[in-house]
Motif scaffolding. Sequence first.
Motif, mmCIF file in Angstrom:
data_model
loop_
_atom_site.group_PDB
_atom_site.id
_atom_site.type_symbol
_atom_site.label_atom_id
_atom_site.label_comp_id
_atom_site.label_asym_id
_atom_site.label_seq_id
_atom_site.Cartn_x
_atom_site.Cartn_y
_atom_site.Cartn_z
ATOM 1 N N ASP A 126 0.819 -1.214 0.000
ATOM 2 C CA ASP A 126 0.000 0.000 0.000
ATOM 3 C C ASP A 126 0.849 1.259 0.000
ATOM 4 N N ASN A 127 2.101 1.133 0.422
ATOM 5 C CA ASN A 127 3.000 2.279 0.456
ATOM 6 C C ASN A 127 3.994 2.261 -0.707
ATOM 7 N N GLY A 128 3.648 1.507 -1.746
ATOM 8 C CA GLY A 128 4.404 1.582 -2.987
ATOM 9 C C GLY A 128 5.469 0.539 -3.206
ATOM 10 N N ALA A 129 5.723 -0.324 -2.238
ATOM 11 C CA ALA A 129 6.747 -1.350 -2.413
ATOM 12 C C ALA A 129 6.184 -2.539 -3.184
ATOM 13 N N LYS A 130 7.058 -3.226 -3.932
ATOM 14 C CA LYS A 130 6.627 -4.450 -4.610
ATOM 15 C C LYS A 130 6.430 -5.585 -3.615
ATOM 16 N N ALA A 131 7.227 -5.601 -2.563
ATOM 17 C CA ALA A 131 7.105 -6.560 -1.454
ATOM 18 C C ALA A 131 7.171 -8.009 -1.910
ATOM 19 N N ARG A 132 7.944 -8.275 -2.951
ATOM 20 C CA ARG A 132 8.073 -9.676 -3.388
ATOM 21 C C ARG A 132 8.719 -10.530 -2.309
ATOM 22 N N HIS A 133 9.761 -10.001 -1.678
ATOM 23 C CA HIS A 133 10.462 -10.731 -0.620
ATOM 24 C C HIS A 133 9.531 -10.970 0.568
ATOM 25 N N GLU A 134 8.825 -9.924 0.973
ATOM 26 C CA GLU A 134 7.940 -10.025 2.136
ATOM 27 C C GLU A 134 6.724 -10.904 1.845
ATOM 28 N N SER A 135 6.209 -10.858 0.617
ATOM 29 C CA SER A 135 5.071 -11.717 0.294
ATOM 30 C C SER A 135 5.491 -13.176 0.232
ATOM 31 N N SER A 136 6.717 -13.438 -0.212
ATOM 32 C CA SER A 136 7.236 -14.813 -0.178
ATOM 33 C C SER A 136 7.378 -15.309 1.255
ATOM 34 N N MET A 137 7.900 -14.427 2.115
ATOM 35 C CA MET A 137 8.020 -14.803 3.523
ATOM 36 C C MET A 137 6.649 -15.074 4.123
ATOM 37 N N ALA A 138 5.685 -14.220 3.788
ATOM 38 C CA ALA A 138 4.332 -14.408 4.318
ATOM 39 C C ALA A 138 3.732 -15.712 3.838
ATOM 40 N N LYS A 139 3.847 -15.990 2.536
ATOM 41 C CA LYS A 139 3.245 -17.212 1.994
ATOM 42 C C LYS A 139 3.866 -18.454 2.628
ATOM 43 N N SER A 140 5.182 -18.501 2.719
ATOM 44 C CA SER A 140 5.830 -19.696 3.264
ATOM 45 C C SER A 140 5.517 -19.854 4.749
ATOM 46 N N PHE A 141 5.560 -18.766 5.504
ATOM 47 C CA PHE A 141 5.316 -18.842 6.943
ATOM 48 C C PHE A 141 3.848 -19.124 7.256
ATOM 49 N N VAL A 142 2.962 -18.356 6.655
ATOM 50 C CA VAL A 142 1.540 -18.472 6.981
ATOM 51 C C VAL A 142 0.985 -19.828 6.572
ATOM 52 N N SER A 143 1.348 -20.313 5.397
ATOM 53 C CA SER A 143 0.805 -21.595 4.960
ATOM 54 C C SER A 143 1.247 -22.733 5.875
ATOM 55 N N GLU A 144 2.489 -22.684 6.325
ATOM 56 C CA GLU A 144 2.983 -23.733 7.225
ATOM 57 C C GLU A 144 2.329 -23.620 8.606
ATOM 58 N N GLU A 145 2.229 -22.408 9.124
ATOM 59 C CA GLU A 145 1.680 -22.233 10.471
ATOM 60 C C GLU A 145 0.184 -22.541 10.528
ATOM 61 N N LEU A 146 -0.551 -22.131 9.508
ATOM 62 C CA LEU A 146 -1.998 -22.398 9.531
ATOM 63 C C LEU A 146 -2.286 -23.888 9.367
ATOM 64 N N PHE A 147 -1.433 -24.584 8.642
ATOM 65 C CA PHE A 147 -1.602 -26.042 8.562
ATOM 66 C C PHE A 147 -1.398 -26.668 9.938
ATOM 67 N N LYS A 148 -0.422 -26.167 10.687
ATOM 68 C CA LYS A 148 -0.204 -26.673 12.048
ATOM 69 C C LYS A 148 -1.411 -26.362 12.937
ATOM 70 N N VAL A 149 -1.993 -25.175 12.745
ATOM 71 C CA VAL A 149 -3.195 -24.817 13.502
ATOM 72 C C VAL A 149 -4.303 -25.816 13.224
ATOM 73 N N ALA A 150 -4.563 -26.086 11.943
ATOM 74 C CA ALA A 150 -5.616 -27.029 11.579
ATOM 75 C C ALA A 150 -5.330 -28.421 12.125
ATOM 76 N N ASP A 151 -4.081 -28.829 12.073
ATOM 77 C CA ASP A 151 -3.695 -30.148 12.584
ATOM 78 C C ASP A 151 -3.947 -30.252 14.082
ATOM 79 N N ARG A 152 -3.591 -29.219 14.821
ATOM 80 C CA ARG A 152 -3.832 -29.241 16.267
ATOM 81 C C ARG A 152 -5.327 -29.235 16.573
ATOM 82 N N CYS A 153 -6.115 -28.560 15.744
ATOM 83 C CA CYS A 153 -7.566 -28.567 15.954
ATOM 84 C C CYS A 153 -8.122 -29.976 15.772
ATOM 85 N N VAL A 154 -7.653 -30.688 14.763
ATOM 86 C CA VAL A 154 -8.065 -32.078 14.574
ATOM 87 C C VAL A 154 -7.712 -32.893 15.818
ATOM 88 N N GLN A 155 -6.523 -32.669 16.343
ATOM 89 C CA GLN A 155 -6.072 -33.422 17.515
ATOM 90 C C GLN A 155 -6.946 -33.144 18.733
#
Length: 390
Positions: free
Chosen positions: A317-346
């Motif tokens: 929103d402040n003009g950056a392409k944020a490719r690096h930060e969006s990659s970090m977000a995608k890799s981190f968030v997808s892994e962490e939310l999968f762990k969240v779902a797994d713990r909910c199943v447990q």
Amino acid sequence: MIDFTIPADLAAERDRVRQFVIDTIIPFERDPRVTSHGPNDELRQELVELARAEKLLTVQAPEEFGGRGLSHVEQAVIYEAAGWSTLGPVAMNCAAPDEGNMYLLSKIANREQVEQHLIPAINGHRRTVFAMTEPYGAGSDPNQLATEAVFDGENFTVNGRKWLITGADGAKTWIIMARVAPNPHIPDGPTLFLTEGGQPGIVIERTMNTMDRNYVGGHGVVRFENLVLPKSSLLGESGQALRYAQLRLAPARLTHCMRWLGAAERAQSIAVEYARTRTAFGKPIGEHQGVSFMLADNEVALHQCRLTIWHACWLMDNGAKARHESSMAKSFVSEELFKVADRCVQVLGGIGISDETVVEMIFRDMRAFRLYDGPTEVHKYAIGRQVLRG
């Protein structure tokens, strides 16, 4: 400074979206039209009309095309609320791949293409696909693109095979990535084409059986067999497909994260309620440390994921392409939310692996999320290269 305050009007709209999803959309989750290949077109159209009636359809679209022109941070807040049900984004026309495709078209489509393809998509009257991934070619490495487009000065003839093409069955707008062969007329290389679906030369071989079931039309195997496209079907400039794909991917990675954050919150809420009411060994299971720690880990992860998404959105929103930060977000968030779902199943125990709740479906779909728009390993590879470059 970064302000984490959600403005009152945005908070009110977030709450309205969440209530719309709870009251109106969740009852459709057990509708037989939610098939093993995702909700069918009939159900999608019904859901779209419900969102339209509430003025919640395609709110992310630019104002010039009838939307509200939401910023990336505003999208994060609204999409999280919509994601409380996997049908929420379908109803509001902000689900993948349409949301990302509409974003791309709004950036590079010409006026004629906007009228023919973008505006009907924004209005919820047609679905779109992005046909890039190939069985033995383009995928995590789009440079391996094998589908070829031969140009004779007037028309392109496209041949190739794609798979995992989300929403292929029934889509009316096709964005196709193919490699223009060397020719004396225009630049060669990876190129995007925009065309109508259902025409001769686009052969949908089958819909693949996959573990996820939240995308309309599922994931198709498609063959382009002497598909003839006029020069006017070029989307943007010839040879620039990889640059355009990056334009689409950075925001699309984040919108995936936003929607699945909402789904993970839903799973957590179900697990918390179960932990309050299910007893074992003389007390509610939530009072046992093993269970309470899992719920606590989930709460920490959800908070971290939200902040990671918001930061990348704030940068864009402040003009950056944020490719690096969006990659970090995608890799981190997808892994962490999968762990969240797994713990909910447990926490849910036996019913966690059944369809007594939606947690089982969220868990399966969350596993697929770890691969959408690039697997974690590809993002980490890109992050590592950026770190080494300094």
